[in-house]
Design a protein around this motif. Structure first.
Motif, mmCIF file in Angstrom:
data_model
loop_
_atom_site.group_PDB
_atom_site.id
_atom_site.type_symbol
_atom_site.label_atom_id
_atom_site.label_comp_id
_atom_site.label_asym_id
_atom_site.label_seq_id
_atom_site.Cartn_x
_atom_site.Cartn_y
_atom_site.Cartn_z
ATOM 1 N N LEU A 85 43.326 47.619 43.734
ATOM 2 C CA LEU A 85 42.253 47.466 44.717
ATOM 3 C C LEU A 85 40.906 47.185 44.059
ATOM 4 O O LEU A 85 40.105 46.414 44.591
ATOM 5 N N THR A 86 40.641 47.785 42.911
ATOM 6 C CA THR A 86 39.354 47.532 42.254
ATOM 7 C C THR A 86 39.264 46.113 41.711
ATOM 8 O O THR A 86 38.167 45.603 41.499
ATOM 9 N N ARG A 87 40.407 45.470 41.495
ATOM 10 C CA ARG A 87 40.416 44.096 40.976
ATOM 11 C C ARG A 87 40.623 43.056 42.074
ATOM 12 O O ARG A 87 40.858 41.892 41.776
ATOM 13 N N THR A 88 40.554 43.459 43.328
ATOM 14 C CA THR A 88 40.822 42.554 44.456
ATOM 15 C C THR A 88 39.515 42.133 45.115
ATOM 16 O O THR A 88 38.602 42.927 45.250
ATOM 17 N N ARG A 89 39.456 40.867 45.513
ATOM 18 C CA ARG A 89 38.329 40.324 46.262
ATOM 19 C C ARG A 89 38.896 39.477 47.407
ATOM 20 O O ARG A 89 39.978 38.912 47.287
ATOM 21 N N TYR A 90 38.140 39.379 48.491
ATOM 22 C CA TYR A 90 38.578 38.622 49.658
ATOM 23 C C TYR A 90 37.529 37.597 50.048
ATOM 24 O O TYR A 90 36.341 37.799 49.820
ATOM 25 N N LEU A 102 41.571 39.775 40.039
ATOM 26 C CA LEU A 102 40.969 39.586 38.723
ATOM 27 C C LEU A 102 41.878 40.216 37.684
ATOM 28 O O LEU A 102 42.219 41.391 37.787
ATOM 29 N N GLN A 103 42.289 39.419 36.687
ATOM 30 C CA GLN A 103 43.189 39.905 35.644
ATOM 31 C C GLN A 103 42.797 39.326 34.301
ATOM 32 O O GLN A 103 42.678 38.119 34.174
ATOM 33 N N LYS A 104 42.606 40.161 33.334
ATOM 34 C CA LYS A 104 42.411 39.786 31.922
ATOM 35 C C LYS A 104 41.870 38.379 31.714
ATOM 36 O O LYS A 104 42.538 37.502 31.190
#
Length: 171
Positions: A85-90, A102-104
């Motif tokens: 959830l902390t790496r998710t954007r909509y 968002l990943q590495k």
């Protein structure tokens, strides 16, 4: 996300209508997030009872290993969900609903056409979650998932942008 980012993501005739990200709060309404942590506490309590009143033909080290294993699995599941959830954007545009992860050093994007949009189903999480995309499974079209933006602060303004209002919506 910067203006340059949006220029690269949006199509020529596409307009950005709304952006957001999950911001869940610790509450009983968000039990799906708290569940693994409560499960870990329950496992420790159950393990304590087993160790205290052990009449089973198991050694205490086997019981301890099982309790520790279950607690670790439960905590890992809960922490992974929070991290996702902390790496998710909509984002919602006039043509698509966009889900970013968002990943590495990279951003993974899933886009769904607004033609898949259904009447928004607002779940009373804290803050509310808005599910509005129907996604059918390719192997079995009868089974469909309901996707949306989870734990979003301004869910009321998001719902006003939907093609079909949910029951009781103020337009």
């Amino acid at each position: 996300m910067t203006d340059e980012f949006w220029q690269n993501v949006l199509e020529d005739d596409e307009t950005l209508l709304w952006t957001g990200r999950p911001t869940p709060r610790i509450s009983l309404r968000n039990f799906q997030l708290l569940g693994p942590f409560i499960g870990a506490v329950g496992t420790v309590i159950a393990g304590g009872f087993l160790l205290t009143y052990n009449s089973l033909p198991l050694s205490q080290s086997v019981v301890m290993a099982a309790v520790i294993g279950l607690v670790v699995l439960s905590l890992v599941k809960g922490l992974n969900r929070w991290a996702d959830l902390t790496r998710t954007r909509y984002a919602l545009t006039n043509h698509r609903a966009l889900f970013f992860r968002l990943q590495k050093g990279e951003t993974r994007v899933k886009a769904f056409s607004r033609s898949l949009e259904t009447a928004p189903d607002v779940k009373p999480t804290s803050p509310p979650s808005v599910f509005f995309i129907r996604q059918e499974r390719s192997d079995n079209p009868a089974l469909a998932g309901h996707l949306g933006f989870e734990y979003v602060q301004d869910s009321a303004s998001l719902c006003r942008l939907m093609a079909t209002a949910y029951k009781g919506a103020k337009r």
